[in-house]
Design an enzyme around this catalytic site. Structure first.
Site, PDB file in Angstrom:
ATOM      1  N   ASP A  20      -6.450   1.111 -13.317  1.00 40.46           N
ATOM      2  CA  ASP A  20      -6.436   1.002 -11.720  1.00 40.46           C
ATOM      3  C   ASP A  20      -7.588   0.924 -10.915  1.00 40.46           C
ATOM      4  OD1 ASP A  20      -5.317   0.891  -9.181  1.00 40.46           O
ATOM      5  OD2 ASP A  20      -5.524   2.933  -8.521  1.00 40.46           O
TER       6      ASP A  20
ATOM      7  N   THR B 128      -4.709  -5.026  -1.691  1.00 41.06           N
ATOM      8  CA  THR B 128      -4.492  -5.392  -0.302  1.00 41.06           C
ATOM      9  C   THR B 128      -5.672  -5.909   0.593  1.00 41.06           C
ATOM     10  OG1 THR B 128      -4.662  -2.985   0.513  1.00 41.06           O
ATOM     11  CG2 THR B 128      -2.541  -3.975   0.026  1.00 41.06           C
TER      12      THR B 128
ATOM     13  N   HIS C 104       2.452   3.285 -10.721  1.00 46.98           N
ATOM     14  CA  HIS C 104       2.182   4.847 -10.971  1.00 46.98           C
ATOM     15  C   HIS C 104       3.202   5.804 -10.828  1.00 46.98           C
ATOM     16  CE1 HIS C 104      -1.250   2.258  -9.699  1.00 46.98           C
ATOM     17  NE2 HIS C 104      -1.437   2.375  -8.444  1.00 46.98           N
TER      18      HIS C 104
ATOM     19  N   HIS D  33      -2.956  -2.559 -14.940  1.00 50.59           N
ATOM     20  CA  HIS D  33      -3.069  -2.517 -13.578  1.00 50.59           C
ATOM     21  C   HIS D  33      -4.505  -2.285 -13.377  1.00 50.59           C
ATOM     22  CE1 HIS D  33      -1.359  -1.390  -9.565  1.00 50.59           C
ATOM     23  NE2 HIS D  33      -2.635  -0.793  -9.466  1.00 50.59           N
ATOM     24  N   CYS D  34      -5.332  -3.293 -12.642  1.00 49.55           N
ATOM     25  CA  CYS D  34      -6.434  -3.375 -12.331  1.00 49.55           C
ATOM     26  C   CYS D  34      -6.680  -4.432 -11.036  1.00 49.55           C
ATOM     27  CB  CYS D  34      -7.634  -3.745 -13.482  1.00 49.55           C
ATOM     28  SG  CYS D  34      -7.170  -4.976 -14.298  1.00 49.55           S
ATOM     29  N   HIS D  35      -7.939  -4.144 -10.316  1.00 43.96           N
ATOM     30  CA  HIS D  35      -8.039  -4.997  -9.413  1.00 43.96           C
ATOM     31  C   HIS D  35      -9.436  -5.824  -9.447  1.00 43.96           C
ATOM     32  CE1 HIS D  35      -4.763  -2.928  -7.409  1.00 43.96           C
ATOM     33  NE2 HIS D  35      -5.212  -1.875  -7.605  1.00 43.96           N
TER      34      HIS D  35
ATOM     35  N   ARG E  41      -0.160   3.022   4.735  1.00 42.65           N
ATOM     36  CA  ARG E  41      -1.682   3.222   4.767  1.00 42.65           C
ATOM     37  C   ARG E  41      -2.080   1.839   4.505  1.00 42.65           C
ATOM     38  NH1 ARG E  41      -3.890   4.556   0.011  1.00 42.65           N
ATOM     39  NH2 ARG E  41      -2.490   5.462  -1.056  1.00 42.65           N
TER      40      ARG E  41
ATOM     41  N   ASN F  49      -9.508   3.593  -2.442  1.00 46.45           N
ATOM     42  CA  ASN F  49      -9.113   4.818  -1.445  1.00 46.45           C
ATOM     43  C   ASN F  49      -8.986   6.047  -2.197  1.00 46.45           C
ATOM     44  OD1 ASN F  49      -8.982   2.882   0.714  1.00 46.45           O
ATOM     45  ND2 ASN F  49      -6.962   2.090  -0.432  1.00 46.45           N
TER      46      ASN F  49
ATOM     47  N   TYR G 256       5.078  -1.101  -4.926  1.00 42.64           N
ATOM     48  CA  TYR G 256       4.259   0.200  -4.767  1.00 42.64           C
ATOM     49  C   TYR G 256       4.829   0.915  -3.621  1.00 42.64           C
ATOM     50  CZ  TYR G 256      -0.040   2.969  -4.365  1.00 42.64           C
ATOM     51  OH  TYR G 256      -0.769   3.834  -4.456  1.00 42.64           O
TER      52      TYR G 256
HETATM   53  C1  0GY Z   1      -3.660   0.788  -6.230  1.00 40.86           C
HETATM   54  C2  0GY Z   1      -3.744   1.851  -5.203  1.00 40.86           C
HETATM   55  C3  0GY Z   1      -4.162   1.671  -3.885  1.00 40.86           C
HETATM   56  C4  0GY Z   1      -4.379   0.463  -3.288  1.00 40.86           C
HETATM   57  C5  0GY Z   1      -3.898  -0.846  -3.631  1.00 40.86           C
HETATM   58  O1  0GY Z   1      -3.660  -3.147  -3.181  1.00 40.86           O
HETATM   59  C6  0GY Z   1      -4.380  -2.018  -2.611  1.00 40.86           C
HETATM   60  O2  0GY Z   1      -5.157  -1.862  -1.881  1.00 40.86           O
HETATM   61  O3  0GY Z   1      -3.154  -0.981  -4.588  1.00 40.86           O
HETATM   62  C7  0GY Z   1      -3.932   2.745  -3.057  1.00 40.86           C
HETATM   63  O4  0GY Z   1      -4.637   2.788  -2.035  1.00 40.86           O
HETATM   64  O5  0GY Z   1      -3.087   3.764  -3.382  1.00 40.86           O
HETATM   65  O6  0GY Z   1      -2.878   0.720  -7.046  1.00 40.86           O
HETATM   66  O7  0GY Z   1      -4.861   0.691  -6.361  1.00 40.86           O
END
Ligand code: 0GY
Length: 306
Positions: A258, A79, A183, A33-35, A132, A263, A159
């Protein structure tokens, strides 16, 4: 010339110079889980995004992977990029087989577009119910997406906030693809680990054979990153929750960083400490190997050697 969007006021940037973990990850460990965020000069954020982060691109992600002793990444579409998967796909393609992707798609996506994502290394879609982060999560549209991705053998990453599980679980159980929950379903860790809320979550996992990411202690913790009296580690209050899931479902758990941690408002975690957290939730060598290597390999690289 491209003008970069200003960050959300108060935005916390990811942690530069993370510590060397004291816990040595087993060979072949996967961050599931990473972005990636941008970089926005190349991959602009979506106009409808709910936050504007700092850049956190593939080069930084792969440097973190190597620093922490990880072998592979699963990059989840964030997102802030909406349904434009190009930054995520570019990162997955650049990883030389060492990354997979989770996309965000619209219900009108074509089979050819899905096949192209699959060829790039995408293995699932994410359905987001966190208010949110997204305006709506229309169930009929999500069902359409689920029906389209199921034949590819993909799964659905969910999620949601724990308070919403009772209302959502029937819909989740009706989805025609394997499920992965982010999570630990975001438990309120100030409540008892054997209380009704987390028990309901555990029974949902049991009855539906759902994969669970035991991720984000930094997001769930009330006690925070400081070691507490008598405890030598950060995020003490999240440990019983992670440990409970790992003990009950050793073959269904996944772990991840993550990074770049969107956020967060009170602190930005040192990713080295997040690796150290693993040994407190997975206490045997066997549990650690399943969590970090065997389970993610089975889900994302089936049939491949570590
Ligand atoms: C996470 C958690 C969040 C955000 C996103 O895609 C996202 O914007 O996943 C969050 O703000 O709780 O998993 O990174």
């Amino acid at each position: 010339m491209h003008t970069l969007a200003p960050k959300t006021p108060g935005w916390l940037d990811w942690y530069e110079g993370p510590s060397e973990p004291t816990f040595r990850l087993p060979a072949g460990a996967v961050d599931t889980h990473c972005h990636v965020f941008g970089p926005q000069a190349e991959f602009p954020f979506a106009p409808q995004r709910k936050y504007t982060p700092c850049d956190g691109g593939k080069d930084q992600l792969f440097a973190l992977r190597d620093h922490l002793g990880l072998a592979r990444n699963v990059i989840v579409q964030a997102t802030c990029h909406g349904a434009d998967n190009s930054a995520m796909v570019d990162a997955v393609r650049s990883a030389g087989g060492r990354a997979r992707g989770i996309a965000t798609v619209r219900p009108d996506i074509t089979e050819a577009e899905l096949r192209e994502l699959d060829a790039a290394g995408v293995r699932g879609v994410r359905f987001n119910f966190v208010r949110r982060l997204v305006d709506t999560s229309p169930k009929d549209a999500l069902h359409t997406i689920a029906r389209k991705i199921a034949p590819l053998g993909w799964h659905i990453v969910l999620y949601f906030e724990s308070a919403d599980l009772p209302e959502l679980e029937e819909f989740f159980a009706s989805l025609p693809a394997p499920l992965v929950i982010d999570h630990m379903g975001r438990p309120d860790v100030s409540r008892p680990v054997d209380g009704p809320e987390f028990t309901r979550f555990l029974r949902f996992v049991e009855h539906n054979d759902v994969w669970v990411k035991v991720t984000c202690p930094e997001r769930l913790s009330v006690t925070g990153p400081a070691a507490l009296d008598g405890e030598q580690h950060a995020y003490t209050d999240v440990v019983p929750f992670g440990r409970r899931v790992v003990e009950e479902f050793p073959d269904l758990v996944l772990w991840g960083t993550d990074w770049p941690h969107p956020n967060l408002t009170d602190h930005m975690p040192d990713d080295g400490l997040l690796v150290d957290h693993v040994r407190h939730i997975a206490v045997t060598e066997e549990q650690r190997h399943k969590l970090l290597v065997a389970n993610p390999m089975r889900l994302y690289w089936p049939g491949e050697d570590v």
